[in-house]
Design a protein around this motif. Structure first.
Motif, PDB file in Angstrom:
ATOM      1  N   ILE A 101       2.412  -7.010  53.863  1.00  0.00           N
ATOM      2  CA  ILE A 101       3.817  -7.083  54.292  1.00  0.00           C
ATOM      3  C   ILE A 101       4.330  -8.511  54.348  1.00  0.00           C
ATOM      4  CG2 ILE A 101       3.752  -4.893  55.539  1.00  0.00           C
ATOM      5  CD1 ILE A 101       3.678  -6.564  58.131  1.00  0.00           C
TER       6      ILE A 101
ATOM      7  N   ILE B 194       0.999  -1.774  65.857  1.00  0.00           N
ATOM      8  CA  ILE B 194       0.074  -1.903  64.740  1.00  0.00           C
ATOM      9  C   ILE B 194      -1.357  -1.850  65.248  1.00  0.00           C
ATOM     10  CG2 ILE B 194      -0.667  -3.393  62.831  1.00  0.00           C
ATOM     11  CD1 ILE B 194       2.246  -2.376  62.612  1.00  0.00           C
TER      12      ILE B 194
ATOM     13  N   TRP C  37       7.108  -0.847  65.405  1.00  0.00           N
ATOM     14  CA  TRP C  37       5.792  -0.275  65.149  1.00  0.00           C
ATOM     15  C   TRP C  37       4.755  -0.939  66.023  1.00  0.00           C
ATOM     16  CZ3 TRP C  37       4.734   0.132  59.166  1.00  0.00           C
ATOM     17  CH2 TRP C  37       5.511   1.163  58.637  1.00  0.00           C
TER      18      TRP C  37
ATOM     19  N   ASP D 208      17.087   0.919  65.216  1.00  0.00           N
ATOM     20  CA  ASP D 208      15.978  -0.020  65.295  1.00  0.00           C
ATOM     21  C   ASP D 208      14.677   0.727  65.559  1.00  0.00           C
ATOM     22  OD1 ASP D 208      17.649  -2.247  64.995  1.00  0.00           O
ATOM     23  OD2 ASP D 208      18.069  -2.312  67.143  1.00  0.00           O
TER      24      ASP D 208
ATOM     25  N   MET E 133       5.546  -4.890  65.395  1.00  0.00           N
ATOM     26  CA  MET E 133       6.445  -5.437  64.392  1.00  0.00           C
ATOM     27  C   MET E 133       7.692  -4.573  64.261  1.00  0.00           C
ATOM     28  SD  MET E 133       4.796  -4.678  60.663  1.00  0.00           S
ATOM     29  CE  MET E 133       6.150  -4.373  59.576  1.00  0.00           C
ATOM     30  N   PRO E 134       8.817  -5.217  64.013  1.00  0.00           N
ATOM     31  CA  PRO E 134      10.043  -4.449  63.789  1.00  0.00           C
ATOM     32  C   PRO E 134       9.981  -3.778  62.421  1.00  0.00           C
ATOM     33  CG  PRO E 134      10.453  -6.778  63.458  1.00  0.00           C
ATOM     34  CD  PRO E 134       9.032  -6.652  63.927  1.00  0.00           C
ATOM     35  N   TRP E 135      10.621  -2.649  62.302  1.00  0.00           N
ATOM     36  CA  TRP E 135      10.661  -1.921  61.039  1.00  0.00           C
ATOM     37  C   TRP E 135      12.042  -1.325  60.853  1.00  0.00           C
ATOM     38  CZ3 TRP E 135       7.568  -2.118  57.076  1.00  0.00           C
ATOM     39  CH2 TRP E 135       7.711  -1.185  56.055  1.00  0.00           C
ATOM     40  N   SER E 136      12.449  -1.199  59.628  1.00  0.00           N
ATOM     41  CA  SER E 136      13.740  -0.580  59.321  1.00  0.00           C
ATOM     42  C   SER E 136      13.528   0.473  58.249  1.00  0.00           C
ATOM     43  CB  SER E 136      14.727  -1.644  58.829  1.00  0.00           C
ATOM     44  OG  SER E 136      15.961  -1.060  58.524  1.00  0.00           O
ATOM     45  N   ASP E 137      13.858   1.714  58.553  1.00  0.00           N
ATOM     46  CA  ASP E 137      13.758   2.779  57.566  1.00  0.00           C
ATOM     47  C   ASP E 137      14.865   2.634  56.540  1.00  0.00           C
ATOM     48  OD1 ASP E 137      11.502   4.101  58.476  1.00  0.00           O
ATOM     49  OD2 ASP E 137      12.625   5.456  59.773  1.00  0.00           O
ATOM     50  N   GLU E 138      14.626   3.198  55.364  1.00  0.00           N
ATOM     51  CA  GLU E 138      15.617   3.122  54.298  1.00  0.00           C
ATOM     52  C   GLU E 138      16.938   3.773  54.690  1.00  0.00           C
ATOM     53  OE1 GLU E 138      13.931   4.620  50.711  1.00  0.00           O
ATOM     54  OE2 GLU E 138      12.384   3.081  50.648  1.00  0.00           O
TER      55      GLU E 138
END
Length: 87
Positions: free
Chosen positions: A82, A68, A66, A63, A53-58
């Motif tokens: 999520i 999983i 993850w 880019d 899955m794509p994730w974006s840090d604060e």
């Protein structure tokens, strides 16, 4: 493929590494951690990779993807959490 000096792999680097293995091989992720802080003993937890899955840090530092995996019940709870709309 030579790795750049930075934290983590890019998707392209991971694909290149995986391309050297049979296409029907099962992919696992192993988490290696010390048994306790300051100790040389380590523990290894192995999990199947169940998804990506794509994730974006604060901080928005590029880019991130993850892999999983975990205990099946935990992965299900994570996916359910999520997928819930933010309040």
């Amino acid at each position: 493929m030579e790795l750049e000096e930075r934290d983590g792999l890019t998707v392209a680097e991971l694909i290149d590494m995986l391309s050297h293995h049979p296409g029907d091989a099962v992919v696992e992720i192993s988490i290696i951690a010390p048994v306790k802080d300051g100790d040389d003993d380590i523990t290894v937890d192995r999990y199947n990779v169940d998804g990506v899955m794509p994730w974006s840090d604060e901080d928005g530092d590029g880019d991130i993807v993850w892999l999983i995996g975990g205990e099946d019940a935990d992965v299900d709870v994570f996916i359910d959490a999520i997928e819930q709309p933010a309040d």
